[in-house]
Design a protein around this motif. Structure first.
Motif, PDB file in Angstrom:
ATOM      1  N   ALA A 124      25.679  55.894  47.204  1.00  9.47           N
ATOM      2  CA  ALA A 124      26.448  54.736  47.696  1.00  9.47           C
ATOM      3  C   ALA A 124      25.783  53.408  47.341  1.00  9.47           C
ATOM      4  N   SER A 125      24.445  53.377  47.337  1.00  7.11           N
ATOM      5  CA  SER A 125      23.768  52.110  47.039  1.00  7.11           C
ATOM      6  C   SER A 125      23.987  51.699  45.585  1.00  7.11           C
ATOM      7  N   GLU A 126      24.408  52.672  44.729  1.00 11.73           N
ATOM      8  CA  GLU A 126      24.711  52.337  43.332  1.00 11.73           C
ATOM      9  C   GLU A 126      26.197  52.057  43.136  1.00 11.73           C
ATOM     10  N   TYR A 127      27.072  52.927  43.678  1.00 13.66           N
ATOM     11  CA  TYR A 127      28.486  52.730  43.348  1.00 13.66           C
ATOM     12  C   TYR A 127      29.080  51.515  44.051  1.00 13.66           C
ATOM     13  N   LYS A 128      28.396  51.027  45.072  1.00 19.16           N
ATOM     14  CA  LYS A 128      28.861  49.779  45.697  1.00 19.16           C
ATOM     15  C   LYS A 128      28.867  48.638  44.673  1.00 19.16           C
ATOM     16  N   ASN A 129      27.911  48.656  43.730  1.00 22.32           N
ATOM     17  CA  ASN A 129      27.829  47.582  42.735  1.00 22.32           C
ATOM     18  C   ASN A 129      29.072  47.548  41.846  1.00 22.32           C
ATOM     19  N   TYR A 130      29.573  48.737  41.482  1.00 29.46           N
ATOM     20  CA  TYR A 130      30.770  48.810  40.639  1.00 29.46           C
ATOM     21  C   TYR A 130      31.992  48.322  41.403  1.00 29.46           C
ATOM     22  N   LEU A 131      32.180  48.887  42.582  1.00 25.69           N
ATOM     23  CA  LEU A 131      33.395  48.574  43.334  1.00 25.69           C
ATOM     24  C   LEU A 131      33.430  47.107  43.750  1.00 25.69           C
ATOM     25  N   LEU A 132      32.317  46.608  44.307  1.00 29.97           N
ATOM     26  CA  LEU A 132      32.296  45.221  44.788  1.00 29.97           C
ATOM     27  C   LEU A 132      32.389  44.244  43.614  1.00 29.97           C
ATOM     28  N   GLY A 133      31.772  44.598  42.482  1.00 28.54           N
ATOM     29  CA  GLY A 133      31.852  43.731  41.298  1.00 28.54           C
ATOM     30  C   GLY A 133      33.276  43.653  40.755  1.00 28.54           C
ATOM     31  N   LEU A 134      33.960  44.807  40.732  1.00 30.01           N
ATOM     32  CA  LEU A 134      35.335  44.837  40.193  1.00 30.01           C
ATOM     33  C   LEU A 134      36.328  44.146  41.139  1.00 30.01           C
ATOM     34  N   ILE A 135      36.137  44.318  42.446  1.00 32.64           N
ATOM     35  CA  ILE A 135      37.020  43.619  43.402  1.00 32.64           C
ATOM     36  C   ILE A 135      36.855  42.116  43.216  1.00 32.64           C
ATOM     37  N   LEU A 170      39.056  25.304  39.564  1.00 31.66           N
ATOM     38  CA  LEU A 170      38.416  26.589  39.887  1.00 31.66           C
ATOM     39  C   LEU A 170      36.971  26.704  39.411  1.00 31.66           C
ATOM     40  N   ASN A 171      36.597  25.815  38.505  1.00 27.48           N
ATOM     41  CA  ASN A 171      35.270  25.887  37.878  1.00 27.48           C
ATOM     42  C   ASN A 171      35.107  27.096  36.953  1.00 27.48           C
ATOM     43  N   TYR A 172      36.218  27.677  36.498  1.00 31.31           N
ATOM     44  CA  TYR A 172      36.138  28.756  35.506  1.00 31.31           C
ATOM     45  C   TYR A 172      37.517  28.964  34.895  1.00 31.31           C
ATOM     46  N   VAL A 173      37.532  29.645  33.733  1.00 29.22           N
ATOM     47  CA  VAL A 173      38.790  30.043  33.078  1.00 29.22           C
ATOM     48  C   VAL A 173      38.613  31.467  32.563  1.00 29.22           C
ATOM     49  N   ILE A 174      39.681  32.273  32.669  1.00 35.64           N
ATOM     50  CA  ILE A 174      39.656  33.629  32.089  1.00 35.64           C
ATOM     51  C   ILE A 174      40.805  33.712  31.083  1.00 35.64           C
ATOM     52  N   GLU A 175      40.508  34.171  29.879  1.00 43.24           N
ATOM     53  CA  GLU A 175      41.566  34.303  28.861  1.00 43.24           C
ATOM     54  C   GLU A 175      42.524  35.437  29.250  1.00 43.24           C
ATOM     55  N   PRO A 176      43.798  35.331  28.852  1.00 41.16           N
ATOM     56  CA  PRO A 176      44.792  36.364  29.216  1.00 41.16           C
ATOM     57  C   PRO A 176      44.356  37.788  28.870  1.00 41.16           C
ATOM     58  N   ALA A 177      43.698  37.965  27.710  1.00 42.71           N
ATOM     59  CA  ALA A 177      43.309  39.317  27.273  1.00 42.71           C
ATOM     60  C   ALA A 177      42.294  39.957  28.211  1.00 42.71           C
ATOM     61  N   TYR A 178      41.595  39.103  28.984  1.00 44.45           N
ATOM     62  CA  TYR A 178      40.533  39.638  29.848  1.00 44.45           C
ATOM     63  C   TYR A 178      40.894  39.582  31.337  1.00 44.45           C
ATOM     64  N   LEU A 179      42.145  39.245  31.628  1.00 49.08           N
ATOM     65  CA  LEU A 179      42.568  39.248  33.036  1.00 49.08           C
ATOM     66  C   LEU A 179      42.497  40.671  33.598  1.00 49.08           C
ATOM     67  N   TYR A 226      39.674  39.364  42.141  1.00 53.17           N
ATOM     68  CA  TYR A 226      39.945  38.169  42.952  1.00 53.17           C
ATOM     69  C   TYR A 226      39.962  36.914  42.066  1.00 53.17           C
ATOM     70  N   LEU A 227      38.952  36.784  41.202  1.00 51.69           N
ATOM     71  CA  LEU A 227      38.889  35.608  40.319  1.00 51.69           C
ATOM     72  C   LEU A 227      40.094  35.561  39.393  1.00 51.69           C
ATOM     73  N   SER A 228      40.461  36.719  38.864  1.00 57.19           N
ATOM     74  CA  SER A 228      41.562  36.829  37.916  1.00 57.19           C
ATOM     75  C   SER A 228      42.901  36.484  38.586  1.00 57.19           C
ATOM     76  N   ASP A 229      43.153  37.100  39.762  1.00 59.79           N
ATOM     77  CA  ASP A 229      44.421  36.848  40.473  1.00 59.79           C
ATOM     78  C   ASP A 229      44.517  35.406  40.953  1.00 59.79           C
ATOM     79  N   LYS A 230      43.368  34.860  41.365  1.00 58.37           N
ATOM     80  CA  LYS A 230      43.349  33.478  41.850  1.00 58.37           C
ATOM     81  C   LYS A 230      43.706  32.519  40.714  1.00 58.37           C
ATOM     82  N   LEU A 231      43.187  32.814  39.525  1.00 55.65           N
ATOM     83  CA  LEU A 231      43.479  31.977  38.365  1.00 55.65           C
ATOM     84  C   LEU A 231      44.979  31.996  38.057  1.00 55.65           C
TER      85      LEU A 231
END
Length: 530
Positions: free
Chosen positions: A22-33, A88-97, A37-42
């Motif tokens: 759990a101490s490892e897979y939390k990094n994947y899940l929390l990072g992807l969530i 937002l202080n950031y931009v994400i290109e459409p291909a990487y949303l 969030y950043l992508s949807d907010k944009l």
């Protein structure tokens, strides 16, 4: 919201749960969530900047089409990118949303490399994301033996997370859900978990006390020098009148945990300019050393009895030089306490969780404790139940400190018996928390629960703050009625005699074969009267 959102988020971990701790897979899940969030907010910001409504563009797919069309026109493209950067202080290109990558996962054409590039684009181009995705190791063998297997694992997580609406709720829903997940991982990760998470109920109790008398400040600053996931700091704003005007100052030694705190604060809507976080060793090098370096509230749950250098040069350090001695090498508890106290404003309140040993151990710790008491710095000592924290079952104490008090008395609260028993952890209920906070405010003696000790009383106890010296919770036992016990034993013997008699008569009526004869004889012997 609650359970439904929590369940969806947690089920996204199913594909990782069997593969790693759990101490490892939390990094994947929390990072992807966080990335979702950043992508949807944009995308929501794109709709707003285009002067359109979310009713007209309700899905990420439709929002992405709008985004692409705006980027096709050179004139609108530059304006839009500039505005997104400003807002937002950031931009994400459409291909990487996130939704683009999730759609590719659904069509089985997703490439891990695209997600790596997506993370790299944010980390390389925007200060606030530097190193933030370093712990989402997309090349880890734990995801699968080869790139194809790794691809499949991450694809499954992306597909599940894509169903989660991280923005479509009021308030801090995704922030609270994130906090819930951190707590879930902490309970699964066991020993390693105490490093990054203070249970919510303890955070709430500390935040409520730290905010008392400061609720109406227009600007409020909070500092946690051992911040873990940042949850202790975040709870402060629930108890002040201007929650949007809080400045968060936090430091964390572990880089993974530091990144987690940064994500946690962003997901709770904390603006970039209100966040001052540092990845470093709190004791070895003071931070912050520039203005502002004192804060309205200091909240801390440092590692218990950690080792530190205790080098003699620290005797000249302005954090420690007033106390005559340094915390011992093998127990940094008082070093953490003095560091936090140094950074407290004259009008502020500090709350720190520590093991009980700090209340009574002698030698250097006794010298430091005596000085704090002589200065009137220790406002209250609260004894907490055992087994509240992940990774340790020891009972702890929450010490409240203040500067410029007009009295040197100490309030003792023994809350060690007030808790709800859960399967793995004990838990504080709302009633338990209310009782502590109300007792702290009233500052009066309550039999078997609270005591206000004068400085003279503390001095008579040789500056020992062990709670049972001040709060007597001893319960007198009822005297034992030996005559009644004698009568009861006599009755039991009579009942036993009658029962044996009944069983013997039943045995006598039984017919049995030759091979059972030995067993039956044994039974007769047992139930025959002596």
């Amino acid at each position: 919201m609650g359970a439904g959102l929590h369940q969806k988020l947690f089920s996204a971990a199913d594909n990782l749960r069997s593969k790693m701790d759990a101490s490892e897979y939390k990094n994947y899940l929390l990072g992807l969530i966080f990335y979702k969030y950043l992508s949807d907010k944009l995308l929501v910001e794109v709709v707003e900047q285009a002067g359109e409504s979310l009713e007209e563009y309700p899905t990420a797919t439709e929002q992405t089409k709008l985004y692409l069309s705006l980027l096709e026109d050179e004139e609108t493209k530059n304006d839009l990118i500039e505005t997104l950067n400003n807002m937002l202080n950031y931009v994400i290109e459409p291909a990487y949303l996130f939704n683009t990558l999730a759609d590719e996962a659904k069509s089985q054409i997703f490439q891990l490399n695209d997600l790596k590039k997506a993370f790299a684009n944010l980390s390389n181009n925007y200060d606030q994301f530097v190193g933030l995705f370093d712990d989402v190791d997309l090349s880890s063998r734990k995801l699968g033996n080869d790139e194809q297997q790794q691809n499949i694992t991450i694809s499954e997580v992306l597909k599940k997370l894509d169903e989660v609406d991280v923005l479509g709720h009021d308030g801090d829903v995704i922030g609270d859900a994130y906090e819930f997940l951190i707590g879930q991982f902490a309970s699964e990760a066991g020993k390693k978990a105490g490093e990054f998470y203070t249970p919510k109920e303890v955070s709430v109790m500390m935040a409520r006390i730290a905010a008392i008398g400061q609720e109406d400040k227009n600007l409020f600053s909070v500092y946690d020098p051992t911040m873990g996931s940042g949850s202790l700091m975040l709870h402060i704003r629930d108890y002040i009148e201007q929650p949007d005007n809080v400045k968060y100052h936090g430091q964390e030694l572990n880089t993974t945990t530091y990144n987690l705190a940064k994500m946690n604060l962003i997901l709770h809507g904390v603006e970039k300019e209100d966040m001052y976080l540092n990845n470093g060793d709190t004791l070895n090098k003071d931070w912050p050393s520039d203005e502002p370096y004192t804060f309205d509230s200091v909240v801390m749950n440092p590692p218990y009895s950690a080792k530190w250098s205790a080098d003699n040069t620290f005797l000249d350090d302005s954090r420690f030089n007033r106390y005559g001695k340094l915390a011992p090498k093998s127990k940094a508890d008082f070093a953490f306490l003095l560091h936090g106290f140094y950074h407290l404003k004259e009008t502020g309140t500090m709350a720190i969780v520590l093991p009980h040993g700090v209340l009574f151990r002698g030698a250097a710790e006794g010298v430091i404790r005596k000085k704090l008491l002589e200065d009137g710095s220790i406002d209250a000592v609260i004894g907490m139940p055992a087994n509240l924290f992940y990774g340790t079952s020891i009972p702890t104490t929450v010490i409240i400190l203040k500067k410029n008090r007009t009295t040197r008395d100490v309030l003792f609260i023994d809350a060690s018996q007030d808790f709800e028993k859960n399967k793995n952890q004990n838990k504080l209920s709302l009633e338990n928390i209310d009782k502590v906070v109300e007792t702290y405010i009233a500052r009066e003696n309550i039999e078997k629960y609270a005591h206000v000790a004068s400085f003279d009383e503390v001095k008579e106890n040789d500056y020992n703050l062990n709670i049972p010296r001040y709060v007597d919770t001893f319960e007198e036992e009822e005297p034992v009625d030996m005559a009644a016990i004698g009568r009861e034993m006599k009755e039991i013997r009579a009942k036993k005699k009658a029962l044996n008699k009944d069983i013997l008569s039943m045995l006598n009526e039984l017919t049995y074969s030759e091979e059972d004869a030995e067993w039956m004889q044994g039974a007769f012997d047992v139930f025959s009267e002596e």
